[in-house]
Design an enzyme around this catalytic site. Structure first.
Site, PDB file in Angstrom:
ATOM      1  CG  ASP A 142      10.302   1.286   0.813  1.00  0.00           C
ATOM      2  OD1 ASP A 142      10.232   0.108   1.191  1.00  0.00           O
ATOM      3  OD2 ASP A 142       9.496   1.789   0.014  1.00  0.00           O
ATOM      4  CG  HIS A 215       8.194  -2.326  -0.343  1.00  0.00           C
ATOM      5  ND1 HIS A 215       8.235  -0.956  -0.193  1.00  0.00           N
ATOM      6  CD2 HIS A 215       6.937  -2.620  -0.735  1.00  0.00           C
ATOM      7  CE1 HIS A 215       7.045  -0.446  -0.481  1.00  0.00           C
ATOM      8  NE2 HIS A 215       6.235  -1.430  -0.822  1.00  0.00           N
ATOM      9  CB  SER A 545       4.352   0.157  -2.728  1.00  0.00           C
ATOM     10  OG  SER A 545       4.020   0.255  -1.373  1.00  0.00           O
TER      11      SER A 545
END
Length: 763
Positions: A142, A215, A545
């Site tokens: 990520d 994220h 996600s």
């Protein structure tokens, strides 16, 4: 080292010819360089070379005097990546020993209460919480990690597992001491990114494993964050935040940067993660669809699967349209998104007395208690797209001190609020259009703002455009739990069918992916917008996600409980125990349509971890089974070797291969246009006590039944590990008008229910 001999002369002659061909083609105008991943046949290395790296470099030099190797790949795949012109790539592909040359793909990110919602509170007895549970390692590819967050506190953890080979790499703003016994590895990969985009701007992001986006911290803490009391976002969703597998270890691999995530970096990170010793790989990113031998994630995941590693990927956020999902390879668990039973209402009251419910995570100075003038953005702009509240599109004199109604679309939802605020607006109502329907996703707006569904947006727009003295107020109601119905399928969640192999039903499953609270980066505000100066320890965001790491964490729990299970067995347990109905018997709804969801929306259904730990039966799949599936796809020897790395894996000329023979825990049935009968064979393995299972099965396309018969209709098991096979016959008439068929096949014993979805289509 070179060994001198006759084959060196042959290689040099071939190299000269290839260089000449590449130069001639480049002269024709194809001289722009791009990154390519070159897959090599490991066993084809000429005897003139001692090491494969030397052979790779020589093969590259044979077509390009300027190119250099970016990465070599030694475990998940064999080969290397390099910057080549198209002509050089074509010349390279004709070399002996080269299997295939794939252009690099740019991937994008598919961007608390979920343990309770999934029934994990109070079920510690189901899953080991001792040394076995803490020996499972989840690798997350990520944007990196913010290691100082308390979700990565290692209090109570024992030594790092003995076989772990990972590292905590140094970089700017990141020291090796940032890792501990919980966060046991942190690496970063940017060779491919920098080759394509130039050097990383360290004034904007750290050239290190540090997460400047948020994220990666969010996904890794969702999968395995430790329990953190007093977590919240600006007062919303207050409580204890905890990942799915809080006792699992975490290793992060930063592959995504401001300009995207590049497949050469992703493939190298997957290779390193497997070598490091992860048990689960979690990838909340995607890049469209391609044949599996051209899909770097699929290629890397195949080798990871062979080594017993469970790979979970997000389906994508391109819904609700059909055939929009990515990461559909059958050896990958593909995860869609649903809601949980928590919401953040923000009520909009109009001057005409009408009231509408929206959502918001705004926390700041409220609007005045008296009504505020309301104007539609399209009437406060000289731009043809003024209704979207794009940068510079609003006329300050027309919006000053007013609530602005902006249409959703094109630019980021939260960015619209910044634009309204900069123009002098007092507040914002964000209206869904037909593309998003009634789906509501909460945002941490920078000014008082509420997101409303399409129907409410249309009504508010009509009022604002018809009444020159229109007014509105917005009241923020905080956090509400117990919202029903829940879950519902998120409109953004990408849908099947699987465009690469329609014979494999995808997505596999859905998990919580809407308004999820998890840890966040200290580099960026909750809106993710550069101008947001707020800093928070936790954030609430939505996307597949977010659903992907839920399943990654659950897979870690199952690996700890059943270390002998294969990745396919773990996926089977999650799928066959998933639920498709609410307690009242009604089907899970799709927010995009307001109707019950289908297997093309939810796959097997919504995860139910408490049942997955004891599924009764599993559908296992071996590497040989997957190779047979590739043969059924008519893949050639080099295409298969790109995935398996072995030239010996081929297809027998005297054997018939069928896609529907893959032992998948779901059924994707394709009929000829005129109807007919299709047969699928499956084998189940008993992982529970002795017992007898009886089958029920049905399917229909609209009002047209699809006949489903199973032989045998009863399966008996006397001990764990026993296998039993059965055949399903699907019979249907000619294609009904404008509809697919859906159903369910269920094996039931006294203690277990093992369910598989059915999706039927007609050519």
């Amino acid at each position: 080292m070179w060994r001198h001999g006759e084959s060196c002369v042959i290689f040099a002659v071939a190299a000269a010819a290839l260089l000449a061909a590449a130069a001639a083609a480049a002269a024709g105008g194809r001289d722009d360089r791009h990154t390519y991943i070159v897959h090599m046949s490991h066993s084809a290395m000429p005897n003139d070379f001692v090491e494969h790296g030397e052979w790779y470099a020589a093969s590259l030099q044979a077509v390009s005097e300027a190119a250099t190797v970016l990465y070599t790949y030694d475990t998940l795949v064999h080969g290397y990546s390099a910057r080549l012109t198209r002509a050089e790539a074509e010349a390279l592909e004709s070399q002996p020993g080269v299997l295939i040359v794939n252009p690099e793909v740019r991937y994008e990110l598919h961007t608390t209460r979920t343990p309770e919602f999934l029934g994990l509170d109070g079920t510690d007895a189901l899953f080991p919480q001792s040394s076995t549970g803490s020996d499972v390692i989840i690798g997350v590819l990520d944007t990196g990690v913010w290691p100082e967050r308390p979700s990565y506190d290692d209090t109570g953890f024992g030594p790092v597992p003995a076989g772990w080979k990972g590292e905590c790499e140094k970089g700017n703003d990141f020291n090796a001491s940032a890792c501990n016994k919980k966060l046991i590895g942190a690496r970063f990969f940017l060779t491919g990114y920098e080759a394509a985009k130039g050097p990383v701007d360290t004034s904007k992001e750290s050239r290190s494993p540090r997460d400047n986006d948020g994220h990666g911290t969010h996904t890794s803490s969702t999968a395995a964050g430790g329990a953190v009391q007093g977590a919240d976002l600006l007062g919303y969703a207050a409580g204890t935040a905890k990942g799915m597998a809080p006792r699992a270890r975490v290793a992060t691999y930063k592959v995504c940067w401001v300009g995207g995530c590049f497949s050469s970096d992703i493939l190298k990170a997957m290779e390193v993660a497997v070598t490091d010793g992860v048990d689960v790989l979690s990838l909340s990113l995607g890049g469209g669809t391609a044949d599996y031998y051209r899909d770097s994630i699929a290629v890397g995941a195949f080798s990871a699967m062979e080594k017993g590693i469970f790979v979970s990927c997000s389906a994508g956020n391109a819904g609700p349209g059909a055939a929009t999902l990515s990461n559909g390879a059958p050896w990958i668990t593909t995860v869609g998104a649903g809601t949980i039973d928590r919401d953040f209402p923000a009520y909009v009251t109009l001057g005409n007395g009408k009231n509408y419910t929206g959502v918001s995570l705004y926390s700041g100075k409220p609007l005045p208690t008296t009504p505020v003038p309301l104007i539609y953005a399209g009437n406060a702009s000289n731009s043809s797209m003024g209704q979207l509240c794009m940068s510079g599109s609003l006329i300050p004199e027309k919006v000053a001190g007013k609530i602005i109604l902006c249409d959703r679309g094109t630019n980021a939802r939260v960015q619209k609020g910044f634009i309204v605020k900069d123009a002098g607006g007092a507040g914002m109502i964000l209206a869904n259009t037909a593309a998003n329907g009634e789906e509501l996703v909460a945002d941490a707006h920078i000014l008082p703002g509420s997101g409303v569904g399409e129907k409410a947006g249309n009504a508010i727009r009509d009022y604002a455009m018809s009444d020159p003295k229109a007014t509105a107020t917005i009241v923020f109601a905080g956090t509400k739990v117990g919202i029903q119905p829940s879950p519902v399928v998120a409109a953004f969640s990408s849908r099947g069918p699987n465009t690469v192999t329609p014979s494999v039903l995808k997505p596999d499953i859905i998990a919580p992916g809407v308004n999820i609270l998890a840890a966040w980066s200290g580099s960026v505000g909750p809106s993710g917008i550069a101008g947001d100066s707020r800093r928070v320890g936790f954030n609430i965001i939505s996307g597949t996600s977010m659903s992907c790491p839920h399943v990654s964490g659950l897979a870690a729990l199952l690996r700890a409980a059943h270390p002998e299970w294969s990745p396919a067995a773990i996926r089977s347990a999650l799928m066959t125990t998933a639920y498709t109905e609410y307690p009242n018997g009604n089907g899970i709804l799709d927010v995009a349509t307001g109707r019950p969801a289908t297997p093309l929306d939810v796959g097997a259904g919504h995860v139910d971890p408490g049942k997955a730990v004891d599924p009764g039966l599993v559908y296992d799949i071996t590497t040989a089974d997957y190779v047979d599936f590739l043969c059924a796809l008519n893949y050639g020897p080099m295409q298969i070797a790109t995935l398996t790395k072995r030239s010996s894996d081929g297809c027998a000329a005297n054997r018939t291969y069928a896609e529907n023979a893959l032992n998948y825990p779901s059924f994707a049935v394709t009929f000829p246009a005129g109807g007919g009968t299709v047969k699928h064979t499956r084998t189940v393995t008993n992982v529970g006590p002795p017992g007898t299972y009886k089958v029920t099965a049905s399917a229909a396309a609209g009002g047209t039944p699809v006949a489903v018969s199973v032989e045998p209709s009863t399966l008996s098991f006397s001990k764990a590990g026993e296998k039993r096979s059965y055949t399903v016959s699907f019979a249907a008439p000619a294609k009904p008008s404008g509809t697919n068929g859906f159903g369910r096949l269920v094996w039931s014993s006294d203690h277990h229910v093992v369910a598989s979805p059915i999706a039927a289509t007609w050519n």
